[in-house]
Design an enzyme around this catalytic site. Sequence first.
Site, PDB file in Angstrom:
ATOM      1  N   SER A 107      49.055 -24.409  -6.160  1.00 38.21           N
ATOM      2  CA  SER A 107      49.648 -25.421  -7.190  1.00 38.21           C
ATOM      3  C   SER A 107      48.870 -25.409  -8.631  1.00 38.21           C
ATOM      4  O   SER A 107      47.670 -24.936  -8.442  1.00 38.21           O
ATOM      5  CB  SER A 107      49.510 -26.876  -6.549  1.00 38.21           C
ATOM      6  OG  SER A 107      49.783 -27.871  -7.561  1.00 38.21           O
ATOM      7  N   TYR A 161      45.053 -33.677  -2.494  1.00 35.50           N
ATOM      8  CA  TYR A 161      46.232 -32.582  -2.460  1.00 35.50           C
ATOM      9  C   TYR A 161      45.571 -31.667  -3.342  1.00 35.50           C
ATOM     10  O   TYR A 161      45.494 -30.106  -2.844  1.00 35.50           O
ATOM     11  CB  TYR A 161      47.267 -33.184  -3.270  1.00 35.50           C
ATOM     12  CG  TYR A 161      48.423 -32.121  -3.663  1.00 35.50           C
ATOM     13  CD1 TYR A 161      49.457 -31.844  -2.507  1.00 35.50           C
ATOM     14  CD2 TYR A 161      48.543 -31.689  -4.725  1.00 35.50           C
ATOM     15  CE1 TYR A 161      50.367 -30.888  -2.704  1.00 35.50           C
ATOM     16  CE2 TYR A 161      49.641 -30.651  -4.900  1.00 35.50           C
ATOM     17  CZ  TYR A 161      50.445 -30.468  -4.115  1.00 35.50           C
ATOM     18  OH  TYR A 161      51.345 -29.396  -4.285  1.00 35.50           O
TER      19      TYR A 161
END
Length: 609
Positions: A479, A492
């Site tokens: 990401s 995350y």
Amino acid sequence: MEANAVAASTGAQGTVAAGALAGATERWVSTGGVQLCVAELGDRERPTVVLVHGFPDSKEVWSEVAKRLADRFHVVLYDLRGCGRSSAPKPLRGGYTLEKLTDDFLAVADAVSPDAPVHLVGHDWGSVQGWEFATVGRTEGRIASFTTMSGPCLDHLGIWLHKRATRPTPRRVGQLFGQGIKSWYVYAFHTPVVPEALWRGPLAKAWPALLSRVEKTPARGEPGGDYPTSSLPTDGARGVWMYRDNVRARLRRPRTDAYAHVPVQLIHPTGDVFVSEQVFDDLDQWAPQLTRRSLVAKHWAPRTRPDQISAWIAEFVTTVEDGTPARKPRATSQYAERFGGQLVLVTGAASGIGRATAFAFAEAGARVVAVDRDAEGAARTAEMSRLIGAPEAWSEQVDVSDGLAMEKLANKVADTHGVVDVLVNNAGIGVSGAFMDTSPEHWQQVLDVNLWGVIHGCRTFGKQMADRGQGGHIVNTASAAAFQPTRMLPAYATSKAAVLMLSECLRAELAGKGIGVSAICPGIVNTNITTTTRFVGVDREEEQRRRTRSTRLYGKRNYPPEKVADAILRAVARNQAVVPVTPEARGAHLLSRFAPKALRALARLEPKG
């Protein structure tokens, strides 16, 4: 068969008791003074597929392919004259001309399929012969299709060489020298006595280990490691006469009418050290009904990639039998030549980036395994993949955070479909909230899926790729959060940063095995991850409000997952290491390298509620 063809007779039948073709029916066909050993598998009422081996092989080179085809076709293999259990012509000189080898093929075809044409498949010298069979007039009506691997037509090659020698350009001269270097062994086989002595002596002894080390064929004691057979010394010594009886004569005076009278499928192993892809540049003019395939493999692909080859043969034969045009790789996908027929496994494939990636590989003609915890969603992805263009697609339900389940999945896929060529570790979940509000349970959940799911995939499927020795590619979805700190995504972002570093480490470790590793780093992409993200530190009502707000934001941004899927295929094709996707991801990546303080300052900003 024409009147001048050699008469043939069929001998007694028996069952092969042991070895690579155990359980096959075996018979002998007499033709032109030799006895050909023929093995058959499958139902004789089904379409017949004849597999023709090359040099210095015997019919057992096809055993793994034959077993995979036998449940759908009547599969026939035979030892060429002088090879395996077939007898040799006397004298050897002049006994291996393409004309006599054509007689042998017709005798076998008449014996195993007297009332219907057969589908021909050739590898190496089996392919060289196959081109003769598929282009001479006397075989018309006896062949339904021809699949060729690692063996050009000598007539086509002769014209190809003559064109480059008489009308040279820098590119053509380079091609000429390139193929000349690859063909070094052809010159050696024309020397008298020495090749036979080598094959009957040290070369035959060293050959199995050499194949295993260089070509990565299964070694003795491993599944599929029952090849080469004990006939190798005589197979090699006698087989050199195929070169002596045909090569110089055909290259000097090639036939100018060598047009294929059947549909042709060309499978070219990209790592073939003996045959350049350039020798097939003009093949379309010789084979009007041509389907091209590229396979990431070396020369002995029937031993190292039987899963892929059998899938392509089955698809091609079925289309010809059905009377439909052979489905060529889709022109709409620029990656069709690269990924056509490869086995691709995608986790998190029920929706979003995973589903789009499965569809993109399917459009490129890859075989797809869609994996997700959502069994129905994975099944829908597999079904749509088949409609889009995947020759085959399957679905599997698994929790990627379960290491034992991932090992079972890897073994099942390998046993059923073969070793995965491209692995896309895409499954992931989201957790949003400040570090102090994120519980150990939430940390465990996000790390189990986002990090351990990737680790489990790389360990299980990556090991199979490495053991196979034919290369491959691993894609890990990270990401932009991997290099862009934020106060609201500590769990995350940590998991994705770990995935990014894991990918870099694996890339270094696996490079020597021909396995590429890419980390894909999307930014804000319009997927359903926001609908399942946990927002911690707030009550349920506020969590739902934030979830709705995030979903609306992602929808307004409206960056489609299909663009991420395209970036994934491009990353594999180009073997890219780190690929930021979306403008904000690329911007954050640049800042992380050249202005990290700016990113840290942005990370301190508190998002508006």
